[in-house]
Design a protein around this motif. Structure first.
Motif, PDB file in Angstrom:
ATOM      1  N   ILE A 164       0.863  -1.182   0.000  1.00 39.44           N
ATOM      2  CA  ILE A 164       0.000   0.000   0.000  1.00 39.44           C
ATOM      3  C   ILE A 164       0.899   1.232   0.000  1.00 39.44           C
ATOM      4  O   ILE A 164       1.680   1.441   0.929  1.00 39.44           O
ATOM      5  CB  ILE A 164      -0.921   0.004   1.229  1.00 39.44           C
ATOM      6  CG1 ILE A 164      -1.792  -1.263   1.246  1.00 39.44           C
ATOM      7  CG2 ILE A 164      -1.787   1.260   1.230  1.00 39.44           C
ATOM      8  CD1 ILE A 164      -2.637  -1.403   2.503  1.00 39.44           C
ATOM      9  N   VAL A 165       0.775   2.037  -1.059  1.00 39.06           N
ATOM     10  CA  VAL A 165       1.695   3.154  -1.260  1.00 39.06           C
ATOM     11  C   VAL A 165       0.943   4.480  -1.187  1.00 39.06           C
ATOM     12  O   VAL A 165      -0.134   4.631  -1.773  1.00 39.06           O
ATOM     13  CB  VAL A 165       2.420   3.054  -2.617  1.00 39.06           C
ATOM     14  CG1 VAL A 165       3.435   4.185  -2.765  1.00 39.06           C
ATOM     15  CG2 VAL A 165       3.108   1.699  -2.745  1.00 39.06           C
ATOM     16  N   SER A 166       1.513   5.431  -0.488  1.00 39.68           N
ATOM     17  CA  SER A 166       0.967   6.788  -0.409  1.00 39.68           C
ATOM     18  C   SER A 166       2.043   7.770  -0.859  1.00 39.68           C
ATOM     19  O   SER A 166       3.081   7.890  -0.207  1.00 39.68           O
ATOM     20  CB  SER A 166       0.527   7.099   1.021  1.00 39.68           C
ATOM     21  OG  SER A 166       0.148   8.462   1.136  1.00 39.68           O
ATOM     22  N   VAL A 167       1.792   8.437  -1.997  1.00 38.54           N
ATOM     23  CA  VAL A 167       2.730   9.450  -2.514  1.00 38.54           C
ATOM     24  C   VAL A 167       2.141  10.817  -2.206  1.00 38.54           C
ATOM     25  O   VAL A 167       1.119  11.209  -2.751  1.00 38.54           O
ATOM     26  CB  VAL A 167       2.949   9.292  -4.031  1.00 38.54           C
ATOM     27  CG1 VAL A 167       3.965  10.326  -4.524  1.00 38.54           C
ATOM     28  CG2 VAL A 167       3.420   7.889  -4.366  1.00 38.54           C
ATOM     29  N   LYS A 168       2.785  11.554  -1.331  1.00 41.13           N
ATOM     30  CA  LYS A 168       2.264  12.847  -0.899  1.00 41.13           C
ATOM     31  C   LYS A 168       2.683  13.957  -1.864  1.00 41.13           C
ATOM     32  O   LYS A 168       3.532  13.755  -2.743  1.00 41.13           O
ATOM     33  CB  LYS A 168       2.747  13.153   0.522  1.00 41.13           C
ATOM     34  CG  LYS A 168       2.256  12.119   1.535  1.00 41.13           C
ATOM     35  CD  LYS A 168       2.674  12.467   2.942  1.00 41.13           C
ATOM     36  CE  LYS A 168       2.139  11.433   3.925  1.00 41.13           C
ATOM     37  NZ  LYS A 168       2.515  11.742   5.334  1.00 41.13           N
ATOM     38  N   ILE A 205       7.154   9.546   0.329  1.00 43.72           N
ATOM     39  CA  ILE A 205       6.445   8.313  -0.030  1.00 43.72           C
ATOM     40  C   ILE A 205       6.420   7.402   1.190  1.00 43.72           C
ATOM     41  O   ILE A 205       7.452   7.171   1.826  1.00 43.72           O
ATOM     42  CB  ILE A 205       7.123   7.581  -1.205  1.00 43.72           C
ATOM     43  CG1 ILE A 205       7.091   8.461  -2.467  1.00 43.72           C
ATOM     44  CG2 ILE A 205       6.444   6.241  -1.483  1.00 43.72           C
ATOM     45  CD1 ILE A 205       7.796   7.825  -3.660  1.00 43.72           C
ATOM     46  N   GLU A 206       5.242   6.899   1.507  1.00 41.47           N
ATOM     47  CA  GLU A 206       5.097   5.933   2.597  1.00 41.47           C
ATOM     48  C   GLU A 206       4.537   4.634   2.023  1.00 41.47           C
ATOM     49  O   GLU A 206       3.573   4.643   1.255  1.00 41.47           O
ATOM     50  CB  GLU A 206       4.174   6.470   3.693  1.00 41.47           C
ATOM     51  CG  GLU A 206       4.771   7.671   4.441  1.00 41.47           C
ATOM     52  CD  GLU A 206       3.903   8.132   5.589  1.00 41.47           C
ATOM     53  OE1 GLU A 206       2.881   7.458   5.851  1.00 41.47           O
ATOM     54  OE2 GLU A 206       4.232   9.145   6.229  1.00 41.47           O
ATOM     55  N   ILE A 207       5.166   3.511   2.389  1.00 38.78           N
ATOM     56  CA  ILE A 207       4.773   2.210   1.848  1.00 38.78           C
ATOM     57  C   ILE A 207       4.598   1.219   3.002  1.00 38.78           C
ATOM     58  O   ILE A 207       5.471   1.113   3.873  1.00 38.78           O
ATOM     59  CB  ILE A 207       5.835   1.654   0.868  1.00 38.78           C
ATOM     60  CG1 ILE A 207       6.174   2.694  -0.194  1.00 38.78           C
ATOM     61  CG2 ILE A 207       5.335   0.371   0.211  1.00 38.78           C
ATOM     62  CD1 ILE A 207       7.336   2.301  -1.085  1.00 38.78           C
TER      63      ILE A 207
END
Length: 215
Positions: free
Chosen positions: A107-111, A133-135
């Motif tokens: 699950i990836v979150s690119v801010k 980026i948080e994964i």
């Protein structure tokens, strides 16, 4: 004395003496100073030659360094370092890397990107764009996690740096779990949380335009 030597011989000796005196004066008054002058000139020329040689060696070193920088620049350009951060392309690469690494899920979150005033970038009228980026990865073992990170850094456009990584076991190993693994299953055993920074460099005017478009 004259009678013994003879007038003719005496004249010859006088002539030879005059010639020797003349030649000696020429040597001391003209030849030696000229030689010293030429020696000084030769030393000067040798000094200039040495300076030119040092300059040539320096130019050679600078040329080699420039060639290495050019190769590095070409590699960065090929990697997409000098391009905008296209979220669509990033999503495709993330999906491909997940399949290649064989992790169970990612699950990836690119801010949103933040513009950074980098001194080196400013020299060429560029700006550094950084997106956090948080994964969160679920995988069978930590080897799959490291494979995921390696593939991501190789394939992702621009430059990815790891800021923080945490890996922990998600479940205890039981006899039932061992039987499942022995039968060929790859259950989730570890959870990894990764924080990264995505960097690209853009021309300053392009950064301003992109910021206006994103508002």
């Amino acid at each position: 004395m004259i009678g013994i030597i003879g007038v003719k011989r005496l004249l010859i000796l006088l002539v030879l003496l005059v010639i020797n005196l003349f030649l000696g004066s020429v040597i001391y008054l003209y030849v030696l100073p000229e030689k010293e002058s030429k020696d000084i000139e030769l030393r000067g020329l040798r000094g200039q030659l040495s300076t030119v040689q040092r300059d040539l060696d320096k130019m050679h070193i600078e040329f080699e360094q420039l060639k290495k920088r050019q190769d590095r620049f070409d590699a960065l350009k090929e990697s997409g370092f000098f391009s905008d951060q296209d979220r669509g392309d990033a999503k495709k690469i993330l999906s491909s890397v997940q399949k290649q690494s064989k992790v169970i899920s990612a699950i990836v979150s690119v801010k949103s990107g933040v513009v950074e005033d980098n001194i080196e970038a400013q020299k060429s009228n560029h700006k550094m764009l950084i997106s956090p980026i948080e994964i969160e990865i679920k995988a069978f073992d930590d080897g799959d996690v490291y494979r995921y990170i390696d593939l991501l850094q190789k394939q992702f456009p621009g430059h990815l740096s790891i800021d923080e990584i945490t890996i922990k076991r998600s479940r205890d190993v039981t006899s039932a779990l061992l039987r499942a693994i022995a039968s060929g299953a790859s259950p989730e055993l570890v959870i990894a949380t990764i924080k990264m920074s995505w960097r690209t460099m853009l021309p300053q005017d392009q950064v301003i335009v992109n910021q206006k478009l994103r508002r």
